[in-house]
Motif scaffolding. Structure first.
Motif, PDB file in Angstrom:
ATOM      1  N   MET A   1      -1.247  -5.201  55.024  1.00 21.25           N
ATOM      2  CA  MET A   1      -0.465  -4.155  54.352  1.00 21.25           C
ATOM      3  C   MET A   1      -0.492  -4.375  52.841  1.00 21.25           C
ATOM      4  SD  MET A   1       3.582  -3.297  54.825  1.00 21.25           S
ATOM      5  CE  MET A   1       4.385  -2.031  53.848  1.00 21.25           C
ATOM      6  N   GLN A   2      -0.757  -3.316  52.112  1.00 20.16           N
ATOM      7  CA  GLN A   2      -0.820  -3.414  50.660  1.00 20.16           C
ATOM      8  C   GLN A   2       0.526  -3.089  50.019  1.00 20.16           C
ATOM      9  OE1 GLN A   2      -4.030  -0.789  49.490  1.00 20.16           O
ATOM     10  NE2 GLN A   2      -5.497  -2.471  49.459  1.00 20.16           N
ATOM     11  N   ALA A   3       0.757  -3.696  48.869  1.00 18.20           N
ATOM     12  CA  ALA A   3       1.945  -3.398  48.068  1.00 18.20           C
ATOM     13  C   ALA A   3       1.549  -3.347  46.603  1.00 18.20           C
ATOM     14  CB  ALA A   3       3.015  -4.462  48.290  1.00 18.20           C
ATOM     15  N   VAL A   4       2.276  -2.547  45.844  1.00 15.33           N
ATOM     16  CA  VAL A   4       2.113  -2.480  44.394  1.00 15.33           C
ATOM     17  C   VAL A   4       3.438  -2.872  43.761  1.00 15.33           C
ATOM     18  CG1 VAL A   4       1.657  -1.017  42.395  1.00 15.33           C
ATOM     19  CG2 VAL A   4       0.379  -0.654  44.513  1.00 15.33           C
ATOM     20  N   ILE A   5       3.375  -3.814  42.831  1.00 13.38           N
ATOM     21  CA  ILE A   5       4.565  -4.221  42.083  1.00 13.38           C
ATOM     22  C   ILE A   5       4.332  -3.913  40.609  1.00 13.38           C
ATOM     23  CG2 ILE A   5       6.016  -6.143  41.361  1.00 13.38           C
ATOM     24  CD1 ILE A   5       5.459  -7.475  44.021  1.00 13.38           C
ATOM     25  N   TYR A   6       5.164  -3.030  40.072  1.00 22.39           N
ATOM     26  CA  TYR A   6       5.099  -2.662  38.661  1.00 22.39           C
ATOM     27  C   TYR A   6       6.019  -3.610  37.885  1.00 22.39           C
ATOM     28  CZ  TYR A   6       3.281   1.669  40.706  1.00 22.39           C
ATOM     29  OH  TYR A   6       2.560   2.593  41.421  1.00 22.39           O
ATOM     30  N   ILE A   7       5.476  -4.240  36.845  1.00 19.56           N
ATOM     31  CA  ILE A   7       6.241  -5.226  36.080  1.00 19.56           C
ATOM     32  C   ILE A   7       6.593  -4.641  34.717  1.00 19.56           C
ATOM     33  CG2 ILE A   7       6.275  -7.565  35.151  1.00 19.56           C
ATOM     34  CD1 ILE A   7       4.083  -8.268  37.197  1.00 19.56           C
ATOM     35  N   ALA A   8       7.855  -4.249  34.564  1.00 23.21           N
ATOM     36  CA  ALA A   8       8.341  -3.752  33.279  1.00 23.21           C
ATOM     37  C   ALA A   8       8.846  -4.925  32.439  1.00 23.21           C
ATOM     38  CB  ALA A   8       9.445  -2.724  33.503  1.00 23.21           C
ATOM     39  N   HIS A   9       8.994  -4.698  31.156  1.00 27.28           N
ATOM     40  CA  HIS A   9       9.360  -5.791  30.253  1.00 27.28           C
ATOM     41  C   HIS A   9      10.794  -6.251  30.453  1.00 27.28           C
ATOM     42  CE1 HIS A   9      10.501  -7.847  26.517  1.00 27.28           C
ATOM     43  NE2 HIS A   9       9.222  -8.140  26.390  1.00 27.28           N
ATOM     44  N   GLY A  10      11.720  -5.313  30.461  1.00 27.92           N
ATOM     45  CA  GLY A  10      13.139  -5.651  30.517  1.00 27.92           C
ATOM     46  C   GLY A  10      13.796  -5.509  29.157  1.00 27.92           C
ATOM     47  N   THR A  11      15.055  -5.074  29.156  1.00 27.76           N
ATOM     48  CA  THR A  11      15.798  -4.854  27.923  1.00 27.76           C
ATOM     49  C   THR A  11      17.289  -4.951  28.217  1.00 27.76           C
ATOM     50  OG1 THR A  11      16.344  -3.218  26.213  1.00 27.76           O
ATOM     51  CG2 THR A  11      15.676  -2.352  28.346  1.00 27.76           C
ATOM     52  N   ARG A  12      18.072  -5.225  27.192  1.00 22.45           N
ATOM     53  CA  ARG A  12      19.518  -5.240  27.347  1.00 22.45           C
ATOM     54  C   ARG A  12      20.123  -3.836  27.289  1.00 22.45           C
ATOM     55  NH1 ARG A  12      18.409  -9.849  24.274  1.00 22.45           N
ATOM     56  NH2 ARG A  12      19.151 -11.799  25.203  1.00 22.45           N
ATOM     57  N   VAL A  13      19.311  -2.864  26.938  1.00 22.25           N
ATOM     58  CA  VAL A  13      19.778  -1.485  26.808  1.00 22.25           C
ATOM     59  C   VAL A  13      19.583  -0.767  28.146  1.00 22.25           C
ATOM     60  CG1 VAL A  13      19.476   0.693  25.568  1.00 22.25           C
ATOM     61  CG2 VAL A  13      19.195  -1.482  24.358  1.00 22.25           C
ATOM     62  N   GLN A  14      20.676  -0.300  28.724  1.00 26.65           N
ATOM     63  CA  GLN A  14      20.601   0.323  30.047  1.00 26.65           C
ATOM     64  C   GLN A  14      19.695   1.546  30.051  1.00 26.65           C
ATOM     65  OE1 GLN A  14      21.962  -0.937  32.914  1.00 26.65           O
ATOM     66  NE2 GLN A  14      20.760   0.671  33.913  1.00 26.65           N
ATOM     67  N   GLU A  15      19.690   2.296  28.954  1.00 18.73           N
ATOM     68  CA  GLU A  15      18.826   3.477  28.867  1.00 18.73           C
ATOM     69  C   GLU A  15      17.364   3.097  29.060  1.00 18.73           C
ATOM     70  OE1 GLU A  15      17.668   7.054  25.698  1.00 18.73           O
ATOM     71  OE2 GLU A  15      19.030   5.440  25.114  1.00 18.73           O
ATOM     72  N   GLY A  16      16.954   1.968  28.469  1.00 18.85           N
ATOM     73  CA  GLY A  16      15.577   1.513  28.620  1.00 18.85           C
ATOM     74  C   GLY A  16      15.254   1.132  30.058  1.00 18.85           C
ATOM     75  N   ILE A  17      16.195   0.521  30.743  1.00 17.82           N
ATOM     76  CA  ILE A  17      16.001   0.165  32.154  1.00 17.82           C
ATOM     77  C   ILE A  17      15.858   1.425  32.991  1.00 17.82           C
ATOM     78  CG2 ILE A  17      17.069  -0.969  34.141  1.00 17.82           C
ATOM     79  CD1 ILE A  17      18.569  -2.742  32.070  1.00 17.82           C
ATOM     80  N   ASP A  18      16.731   2.388  32.743  1.00 14.47           N
ATOM     81  CA  ASP A  18      16.689   3.640  33.503  1.00 14.47           C
ATOM     82  C   ASP A  18      15.373   4.382  33.279  1.00 14.47           C
ATOM     83  OD1 ASP A  18      19.245   3.025  34.369  1.00 14.47           O
ATOM     84  OD2 ASP A  18      20.240   4.357  32.920  1.00 14.47           O
ATOM     85  N   GLU A  19      14.897   4.366  32.023  1.00  8.91           N
ATOM     86  CA  GLU A  19      13.635   5.045  31.714  1.00  8.91           C
ATOM     87  C   GLU A  19      12.469   4.393  32.449  1.00  8.91           C
ATOM     88  OE1 GLU A  19      13.222   5.017  27.507  1.00  8.91           O
ATOM     89  OE2 GLU A  19      14.666   6.635  27.170  1.00  8.91           O
ATOM     90  N   ALA A  20      12.453   3.070  32.504  1.00  6.73           N
ATOM     91  CA  ALA A  20      11.374   2.355  33.204  1.00  6.73           C
ATOM     92  C   ALA A  20      11.397   2.676  34.700  1.00  6.73           C
ATOM     93  CB  ALA A  20      11.500   0.857  32.973  1.00  6.73           C
ATOM     94  N   ARG A  21      12.574   2.679  35.277  1.00 12.24           N
ATOM     95  CA  ARG A  21      12.689   2.991  36.712  1.00 12.24           C
ATOM     96  C   ARG A  21      12.213   4.414  37.005  1.00 12.24           C
ATOM     97  NH1 ARG A  21      15.348  -0.868  39.526  1.00 12.24           N
ATOM     98  NH2 ARG A  21      16.747  -2.299  38.403  1.00 12.24           N
ATOM     99  N   ALA A  22      12.613   5.357  36.155  1.00  9.40           N
ATOM    100  CA  ALA A  22      12.194   6.745  36.355  1.00  9.40           C
ATOM    101  C   ALA A  22      10.687   6.895  36.189  1.00  9.40           C
ATOM    102  CB  ALA A  22      12.937   7.651  35.365  1.00  9.40           C
ATOM    103  N   PHE A  23      10.117   6.160  35.255  1.00  9.97           N
ATOM    104  CA  PHE A  23       8.664   6.180  35.028  1.00  9.97           C
ATOM    105  C   PHE A  23       7.917   5.716  36.269  1.00  9.97           C
ATOM    106  CE2 PHE A  23       4.951   4.040  32.724  1.00  9.97           C
ATOM    107  CZ  PHE A  23       4.280   5.223  32.475  1.00  9.97           C
ATOM    108  N   VAL A  24       8.382   4.634  36.873  1.00 11.72           N
ATOM    109  CA  VAL A  24       7.739   4.114  38.076  1.00 11.72           C
ATOM    110  C   VAL A  24       7.902   5.088  39.242  1.00 11.72           C
ATOM    111  CG1 VAL A  24       7.894   2.305  39.842  1.00 11.72           C
ATOM    112  CG2 VAL A  24       7.803   1.694  37.417  1.00 11.72           C
ATOM    113  N   GLU A  25       9.059   5.709  39.348  1.00 13.79           N
ATOM    114  CA  GLU A  25       9.252   6.687  40.422  1.00 13.79           C
ATOM    115  C   GLU A  25       8.253   7.831  40.299  1.00 13.79           C
ATOM    116  OE1 GLU A  25      11.180   6.564  43.177  1.00 13.79           O
ATOM    117  OE2 GLU A  25      11.507   4.504  42.511  1.00 13.79           O
ATOM    118  N   ARG A  26       7.956   8.249  39.070  1.00 19.16           N
ATOM    119  CA  ARG A  26       6.945   9.290  38.875  1.00 19.16           C
ATOM    120  C   ARG A  26       5.572   8.792  39.309  1.00 19.16           C
ATOM    121  NH1 ARG A  26       7.267  10.266  32.841  1.00 19.16           N
ATOM    122  NH2 ARG A  26       5.527  11.707  33.198  1.00 19.16           N
TER     123      ARG A  26
END
Length: 247
Positions: A1-26
């Motif tokens: 079984m294959q899996a893909v793991i997207y590795i975002a940088h990380g930030t203390r700003v919640q907006e940046g976290i939300d944007e990364a999550r939404a980007f991956v969902e797209r």
């Protein structure tokens, strides 16, 4: 079984976290693999280790690791492999592949232009464009960022295109600010070469507050052109999985 793991940088700003999550969902909508997860390199959970363990528990035997990073620096060269190597030793039967950062790509150069066009229909011939990067101690980042600026300059016929960094090697953003003080009557457009609207962008805005002819454009961001680059890098990493498994 294959899996893909997207590795975002990380930030203390919640907006940046939300944007990364939404980007991956797209992105997930375009990749025909059932198991796709996001994790963060630093500051935010889930971590890379936690996410790999979870994918293995769900039955993954081949895992493509895809960094959501603009340039190839120590995060991609050293930090991510250093985290993953002990897990590879722990699970020798699991096949891993490492995707490439976004790098020098025509879509990203076009995205820079779009960010400027959002602010002005026509750039004055003597206007300066400054691309601001996060910064790194890796000299390859300076070289690649300079190449991006050169390609942007040639593609769009703009005479004055420069780069600067908020920290690390290469030209310093603080030096550019000093030049504005010395020559305040020139039109300048600043493009933060950053994926999310975080603390670094806020710092840029604060440093340039009060300069009348300086326009801070939106950050590079997570637009459709950037999404296409992520999809390209993801498909490359999945293809590498198949090559590794076959060998």
């Amino acid at each position: 079984m294959q899996a893909v793991i997207y590795i975002a940088h990380g930030t203390r700003v919640q907006e940046g976290i939300d944007e990364a999550r939404a980007f991956v969902e797209r992105a997930k909508k375009y990749i025909p693999i059932a198991l796709q997860e996001i994790c963060f390199l630093e500051l935010v959970e889930p971590t890379i280790e936690q996410t790999i363990e979870r994918c293995i528990q769900k039955g993954a035997s081949e895992i493509a690791l895809v960094p959501i990073l603009l340039l190839t620096a120590n995060h991609a060269k050293k930090d991510i492999p250093a985290i993953v190597k002990p897990i590879e030793r722990k699970y020798p039967h699991i096949v891993f592949s490492y995707g490439k950062p976004f790098g020098i790509h025509p879509n990203l150069i076009a995205q820079i232009n779009e960010r400027i066009e959002e602010k002005t229909p026509k750039i004055a011939p003597d206007a300066e464009i400054l691309l601001i990067g996060r910064g790194s101690s890796d000299p390859a980042v300076v070289r690649d960022f300079a190449e991006i600026a050169t390609r942007f300059k040639l593609r769009y016929g703009i005479r004055h295109v420069e780069i600067a960094f908020l920290y690390g090697n290469g030209p310093k953003f603080s030096n550019f600010v000093e030049r504005i003080v010395q020559s305040p009557n020139r039109s300048r457009y600043i493009v933060p070469y950053l994926l999310f609207q975080g603390l670094l962008r806020k710092h840029i805005e604060e440093e340039l507050e009060g300069f009348q002819l300086v326009t801070v454009c939106n950050s590079l961001g997570y637009g459709d052109r950037v999404l296409d680059v992520l999809l390209e890098r993801t498909r490359e990493a999945i293809k590498a999985l198949r090559t590794s498994y076959a060998s």
